[in-house]
Scaffold this active site. Structure first.
Site, PDB file in Angstrom:
ATOM      1  N   LYS A 189      28.377  49.379  41.198  1.00 51.11           N
ATOM      2  CA  LYS A 189      27.513  49.678  42.344  1.00 51.11           C
ATOM      3  C   LYS A 189      26.647  50.869  42.001  1.00 51.11           C
ATOM      4  O   LYS A 189      27.023  51.678  41.148  1.00 51.11           O
ATOM      5  CB  LYS A 189      28.369  50.034  43.569  1.00 51.11           C
ATOM      6  N   ASP A 199      21.114  46.073  48.276  1.00 50.60           N
ATOM      7  CA  ASP A 199      22.104  46.467  49.288  1.00 50.60           C
ATOM      8  C   ASP A 199      21.277  47.167  50.368  1.00 50.60           C
ATOM      9  O   ASP A 199      20.071  46.893  50.479  1.00 50.60           O
ATOM     10  CB  ASP A 199      23.174  47.394  48.674  1.00 50.60           C
TER      11      ASP A 199
END
Ligand code: NDP
Ligand code: 2IT
Length: 459
Positions: free
Chosen positions: A139, A179
């Site tokens: 991430k 995201d």
């Protein structure tokens, strides 16, 4: 306590091991509450695995899995429209590559810090494993705030961010995607800069690209649709469905919009959605076209909705959206948006199912409330895995230099979500917590990664 397995069997070998590892995580990663929260939930769920199969303790799998393989932090300098130099912080956490290249989104939001990126990266390991696709966990993101920035500022930021990130990613190494705050526009600018730096068209280096240059049909819809497909399976097992149900969806971004769309297609009435300022309530059912235009095209606040729909109401304070009575709640905004109080209100108002479109939107206490009250609960790493699953399908299409139709991708997404549900249910039964999808999804996701880590030796 239902998920905190430690309470009932607190003297087992497995629970001692988990406690030790968790204490060490807290000590070695101070001031990272979100990371601790994500680790606690997963570790507690895994106690029955360590009790049944001590080999995972003997091989030190847990000590290794909680430590990212690599954490990258970097400076992102850029020049705003007034000619002033701005500096943000960039992150990429390459958490685990046991079953495939690191894979996971990039978040641009002022709240981004090491704790947030590590919690998201840690969750991503298990989520990606659950999809059945060959992808590891990672991430990244930045504390850059895209709100109020011009298109030119967004482009300059993305180019600067990618100039550094490009050193660490690649189609077989690490494949970022979107995201919060990162959608097709940002992915486009970042892909352009990566291509320019490499002088090569590595289409599989990022996913969530526009369809015209290597994106997959169905990726935009995948997370929201997948969440609804997952909840549909949970409901089906109890003889329920979306038809004629009242649904509340938090957020009004990518995940929320396509969760609303699919729920409406299945006959539900979606009466509310939100942004970080407040929420709208439309007793006639939300007009999704208005929400899409306001949020996707005009990038305005959700409060504008009531100007076009005078029957609807707008309320300040996004957290109060959970006061609205509903059959199905789909939190699709951000972490910890449902606390214990909101969970109790939802239960009192008769909620039957909660499906997490967002990552970790319910606090540990809220999850306990749902499980104790027999609310059907689909945890994020299972329920929202459709997004990254279709990202893996985008990688597959890029490698093969082909493109599938929307229907082909949607059919595969549906199959993947049904499989995640079944595998999680099966694991919950096998390990003594039947129907508890928190325990089931954590165990099912963990086992595949743990076996790969053992097979590959101590690395
Ligand atoms: P978007 O940026 O498209 O939308 C985010 C939405 O959530 C916006 O409505 C935003 O409001 C709201 N929001 C963001 N931060 C907060 C906050 N601190 N408090 C209240 N509301 C907030 O993001 P996505 O829809 O892509 O992501 C939503 C969630 O889903 C995140 O948890 C993400 O990690 C998760 N997720 C996303 C996937 C994807 O494929 N995109 C896949 C799996 C999970 P505002 O406009 O005011 O900021
Ligand atoms: O949280 C997530 O799974 C995402 N933001 C999607 C990640 C991806 O690589 O598609």
């Amino acid at each position: 306590m239902v998920i905190l397995v430690t309470k009932s069997i607190s003297d087992t070998q497995g629970s001692k091991y988990v406690k030790e590892v968790f204490e060490s995580v807290k000590k070695r990663n101070p001031h990272e509450p979100e990371f601790h929260q994500a680790v606690k939930e997963i570790l507690d769920s895994l106690i029955p695995v360590f009790d049944k199969h001590p080999k995972y303790m003997e091989q030190g799998v847990l000590e290794r899995i909680v430590e990212p393989e690599r954490v990258i932090t970097f400076r992102v300098p850029w020049v705003d429209d007034n000619g002033k130099v701005q500096v943000n912080r960039g992150f990429r956490v390459q958490f685990n590559s046991a079953i495939g290249p690191y894979k996971g989104g990039l978040r641009f939001h002022p709240s981004v810090n090491a704790s947030i990126i590590k919690f998201l990266g840690f969750e991503q390991i298990f989520k990606n494993s659950l999809t059945g696709q060959p992808i590891g966990g990672g991430k990244g993101g930045s504390d850059f705030d895209p709100k109020g920035k011009s298109d030119a500022e967004i482009m300059r930021f993305c180019q600067s961010f990618m100039t550094e990130l490009a050193k660490h990613i690649g189609p077989d190494t690490d494949v970022p995607a979107g995201d919060i705050g990162v959608g097709a526009r940002e992915i486009g600018y970042m892909f352009g800069q990566y291509k320019r730096l490499q002088n090569a068209f590595h289409s599989g280096v990022l996913t969530g690209k526009a369809v015209g240059f290597g994106g997959s049909l169905g990726r935009t819809e995948a997370t929201g649709y997948g969440t609804v497909y997952f909840v549909q399976e949970m409901l089906k097992d109890k003889g329920l469905d979306f038809k004629d149900s009242t649904v509340v969806v938090s957020g009004s971004g990518n995940v929320a919009i396509y969760a609303i769309k699919k729920a409406q297609e299945l006959g539900a009435k979606v009466v509310a959605c939100s942004d970080s300022n407040g929420y709208i309530y439309d007793k006639n059912g939300i007009d999704l076209e208005t929400v899409k235009r306001l949020k996707e095209v005009e990038r305005k606040r959700i409060s504008e909705y009531v100007k076009e729909h005078p029957d609807a109401d707008y309320f300040e304070g996004c957290e109060n959206i959970w006061l609205i009575p509903c059959d199905i709640a789909l939190p699709c905004a951000t972490q910890n948006e449902i606390d214990e109080t909101s969970a109790k209100i939802l239960v009192t108002n008769g909620v039957k199912a909660v499906g997490e479109g967002a990552n970790m939107p319910s606090t540990l206490e809220a999850v306990e409330i749902f499980l104790e009250n027999d609310v059907l609960f689909g945890p994020g790493k299972a329920a929202n895995a459709g997004g990254v699953a279709v990202s893996a399908l985008e990688m597959a299409q890029n490698s093969a230099r082909i493109s599938w139709t929307f229907e082909e991708v949607d059919t595969k997404l549906h199959e993947i979500m049904v499989n995640i549900y079944r595998n999680s249910m099966n694991a919950s039964e096998e390990y003594g917590h039947p129907g508890n999808l928190v325990v089931g999804s954590n165990i099912a996701g963990f086992l595949k990664v743990a076996d790969a880590m053992i097979a590959q030796g101590v690395i």
